[in-house]
Enzyme design. Structure first.
Site, PDB file in Angstrom:
ATOM      1  N   ARG A 296      10.351 -12.010  12.684  1.00 43.77           N
ATOM      2  CA  ARG A 296       9.569 -11.480  13.450  1.00 43.77           C
ATOM      3  C   ARG A 296       8.598 -12.709  14.497  1.00 43.77           C
ATOM      4  NH1 ARG A 296       6.763  -6.592  10.142  1.00 43.77           N
ATOM      5  NH2 ARG A 296       8.587  -5.525   9.939  1.00 43.77           N
TER       6      ARG A 296
ATOM      7  N   LYS B 220       3.446  -8.402  18.315  1.00 44.03           N
ATOM      8  CA  LYS B 220       5.051  -8.644  18.070  1.00 44.03           C
ATOM      9  C   LYS B 220       5.553  -8.553  19.185  1.00 44.03           C
ATOM     10  CE  LYS B 220       8.990  -6.945  15.451  1.00 44.03           C
ATOM     11  NZ  LYS B 220       9.588  -5.807  14.784  1.00 44.03           N
TER      12      LYS B 220
ATOM     13  N   ARG C 283       8.786  -7.813  21.497  1.00 41.46           N
ATOM     14  CA  ARG C 283       9.891  -6.934  21.352  1.00 41.46           C
ATOM     15  C   ARG C 283      10.641  -6.878  22.888  1.00 41.46           C
ATOM     16  NH1 ARG C 283       9.734  -2.067  20.605  1.00 41.46           N
ATOM     17  NH2 ARG C 283      11.211  -1.945  19.068  1.00 41.46           N
TER      18      ARG C 283
ATOM     19  N   GLU D  60      19.751  -6.330  21.513  1.00 41.68           N
ATOM     20  CA  GLU D  60      19.420  -5.138  20.893  1.00 41.68           C
ATOM     21  C   GLU D  60      20.153  -3.951  21.259  1.00 41.68           C
ATOM     22  OE1 GLU D  60      17.218  -4.603  18.471  1.00 41.68           O
ATOM     23  OE2 GLU D  60      16.589  -6.673  18.065  1.00 41.68           O
TER      24      GLU D  60
ATOM     25  N   GLU E 117      23.660  -4.157  19.746  1.00 44.20           N
ATOM     26  CA  GLU E 117      23.447  -3.712  18.148  1.00 44.20           C
ATOM     27  C   GLU E 117      23.171  -2.400  17.960  1.00 44.20           C
ATOM     28  OE1 GLU E 117      21.702  -8.079  17.103  1.00 44.20           O
ATOM     29  OE2 GLU E 117      20.626  -6.443  16.688  1.00 44.20           O
TER      30      GLU E 117
ATOM     31  N   HIS F 166       2.598  -4.164  19.369  1.00 39.38           N
ATOM     32  CA  HIS F 166       3.589  -4.686  20.023  1.00 39.38           C
ATOM     33  C   HIS F 166       3.414  -4.797  21.483  1.00 39.38           C
ATOM     34  CE1 HIS F 166       5.863  -2.121  16.703  1.00 39.38           C
ATOM     35  NE2 HIS F 166       5.751  -3.382  16.013  1.00 39.38           N
TER      36      HIS F 166
ATOM     37  N   ARG G 113      23.994   5.109  12.759  1.00 40.60           N
ATOM     38  CA  ARG G 113      23.323   5.290  14.017  1.00 40.60           C
ATOM     39  C   ARG G 113      24.140   5.938  15.039  1.00 40.60           C
ATOM     40  NH1 ARG G 113      18.535   2.890  15.765  1.00 40.60           N
ATOM     41  NH2 ARG G 113      18.544   1.243  14.727  1.00 40.60           N
TER      42      ARG G 113
END
Length: 182
Positions: A10, A18, A20, A66, A69, A92, A116
């Site tokens: 992270r 964070k 993102r 992202e 994935e 975030h 997913r």
């Protein structure tokens, strides 16, 4: 700053947020259908694909990685829609881009590893689905419309700055146009 989590690093900015990145993945340039993915924590809930940035990774590269994935898609990366801050549970700061999908994989990393799912939604339906459990994700989509202003939200303004302080974008009240602040 970095924190290590099993199989994930992270990264945090200087203010403790964070870092993102995410993409609103659209079927075409009309931006009328968006791809959502099932949450890894709550498989019955839909989310915008995105996640943490890796050390030394640029936001646009993280966003593309992202969605590959999590959603199993590739495409043409478009504009930066905005930088969204979330302060409730954890801090975030998410860079959200627009991506027009050009390739959809049959099987992808998260479908194989964690089951997913992905699904196309009309914008108003996606906002409704996201509003209950991911209101900040619904806000990404609200940023798309209604557009107001002379450039219809598609233009990029360049600004000359005297210092190197980072800029952050947020929505100005009532209009939905981006506002830059430090």
């Amino acid at each position: 700053m970095m924190k290590f989590k099993p199989n994930q690093t992270r990264t945090y900015d200087g203010e403790g947020f964070k870092k993102r990145a995410a993409c609103l993945c659209f079927k075409n340039d009309r931006e009328d259908e968006v791809l959502l993915v099932s949450s890894s924590r709550h498989p019955d809930q839909w989310i915008v694909p995105g996640g943490g940035m890796e050390p030394e990774e640029e936001p646009c590269g993280a966003a593309v990685r992202e969605v590959y994935e999590e959603a199993g898609v590739r495409g043409n990366l478009g504009r930066l829609l905005g930088v969204f801050e979330q302060n409730q549970d954890s801090k975030h700061r998410t860079y959200v881009y627009v991506l027009t999908v050009t390739e959809t994989l049959e099987d992808w990393e998260d479908s194989v590893n964690i089951g997913r799912k992905r699904k196309w939604f009309k914008i108003d339906e996606a906002i409704r689905v996201l509003q209950c459990h991911k209101p900040v994700h619904a806000e990404y989509l609200r940023r798309l419309t209604p557009r107001c202003g002379p450039t219809n939200g598609n233009g990029q303004e360049s600004m000359a700055l005297d210092d190197n302080a980072p800029l952050h974008q947020s929505t100005s009240q009532g209009c939905g146009l981006p506002r830059l602040h430090r």
